[in-house]
Design an enzyme around this catalytic site. Structure first.
Site, mmCIF file in Angstrom:
data_model
loop_
_atom_site.group_PDB
_atom_site.id
_atom_site.type_symbol
_atom_site.label_atom_id
_atom_site.label_comp_id
_atom_site.label_asym_id
_atom_site.label_seq_id
_atom_site.Cartn_x
_atom_site.Cartn_y
_atom_site.Cartn_z
ATOM 1 N N LYS A 77 -17.398 25.215 18.114
ATOM 2 C CA LYS A 77 -18.005 24.592 16.937
ATOM 3 C C LYS A 77 -17.230 23.354 16.522
ATOM 4 O O LYS A 77 -17.791 22.267 16.336
ATOM 5 C CB LYS A 77 -18.064 25.586 15.778
ATOM 6 N N ASP A 113 -22.851 26.677 13.165
ATOM 7 C CA ASP A 113 -22.122 27.252 12.028
ATOM 8 C C ASP A 113 -23.013 28.298 11.378
ATOM 9 O O ASP A 113 -24.034 28.701 11.948
ATOM 10 C CB ASP A 113 -21.695 26.158 11.044
#
Length: 317
Positions: A215, A234
């Site tokens: 991420k 996310d």
């Protein structure tokens, strides 16, 4: 009503004489009471049940004969056709069909044409630090901390010279500050030692930095370097991807792989930012604003607060 006598001449009990001339129960004699164990009742129920089943079978046979007559059963046949049609339509529904995905992207472009990263930064290193600090926190909270943090430590070398304990007071309000301080200081030391003070611009090297997973690496690569190596996943992207049935997975990496298969590569960077913005503005974790959402009539999420389309129980956030 009269009195009968026995052959011996003794008076017997008085009986009621029915209208048909028959003799009913003797006056003064109580009928036999059912046993408290319920055995007698069960016997009676069983007998009645047997009769009811016979009657039910007879009615069922009669109904079948009626439906078999010419001109009967049109309503049943019509209802069956409607149910078959609905079932066929549901079976033909493909949540990741190219046409549906294209429509989702089109509407997201209308809602958020210029969506970008909300974290305040002026370099790849600052974006890396801000993204690490954003874990289990909000961008708003991180943006309150980073301006003073970057003024106090303006370069990656300045961070590398710190100990985690020295950094902790400056980032305490972002939460999990002990682990985050170790990650930031550790990443700074490795960037200085192994990459000449420059944040690496490829996924493989970024993943070697402490505190950096896919991420964070995708945020830095996509936002700063404009390199689409994957899709940022996310909490917002996870939630909305599952609501829109673009993925049924719960693991971020598996969700990313699903999205990479159905979203065009040139849309990976913008698409992730659009879902993040959508999650902050409308598609909340609790009580999403479905009535105000442009995607409402192509969204079948199970937890919708308002819907004009059928909801799917499997479309859970």
């Amino acid at each position: 009503m009269g009195t009968r006598r026995t052959p011996e001449g003794a008076a017997a009990l008085c009986y009621h004489v029915g209208s048909n001339g028959g003799t009913n129960m003797a006056r003064g004699v109580m009928p036999r009471q059912p046993a408290r164990t319920g055995r007698q009742d069960r016997v009676k129920i069983a007998r009645v049940g047997t009769g009811a089943r016979s009657a039910g079978q007879a009615r069922s046979a009669s109904s079948q004969q009626t439906l078999a007559r010419p001109g009967r059963g049109k309503t049943s046949s019509g209802g069956l056709k409607v149910r078959k049609k609905a079932l066929s339509a549901k079976r033909g529904y493909d949540p990741i069909a190219p046409e549906r995905v294209a429509e989702i992207l089109k509407r997201l472009d209308q809602l958020y044409p210029d969506a970008t990263c909300a974290l305040t930064h002026s370099s790849a290193w600052e974006l890396l630090v801000a993204t690490i600090l954003s874990a289990q926190s909000t961008d708003v909270n991180v943006n309150r901390v980073t301006p003073e943090l970057f003024r106090k430590y303006p370069t990656v070398e300045a961070f590398a010279a710190l100990t985690p304990e020295e950094l902790q007071p400056d980032i305490r309000s972002t939460g999990f500050f002990r682990n985050k301080s170790k990650s930031v200081v550790g990443a700074a030391k490795k960037v200085v030692a192994d990459f000449g003070g420059q944040v690496p611009l490829n996924m493989k090297d970024l993943l070697t930095l402490p505190g950096v997973a896919r991420k964070t690496a995708n945020v830095v690569l996509g936002t700063w370097f404009k390199i689409a190596d994957g899709v940022v996943v996310d909490t917002h992207v996870m939630r909305i991807s599952r609501r829109l049935e673009l993925s049924t997975q719960t693991d971020p990496q598996k969700i990313e792989q699903d999205l990479m298969r159905i979203i065009p590569g040139e849309k990976w960077i913008l698409f992730a930012h659009q879902l993040i913005w959508h999650g902050r503005k409308l598609c909340y974790a609790r009580k999403p604003k479905c009535a105000d959402c442009l995607l409402e009539n192509i969204c079948h999420a199970a937890d919708k607060t308002w819907s004009t389309v059928e909801v799917h129980k499997s479309a859970k956030p």
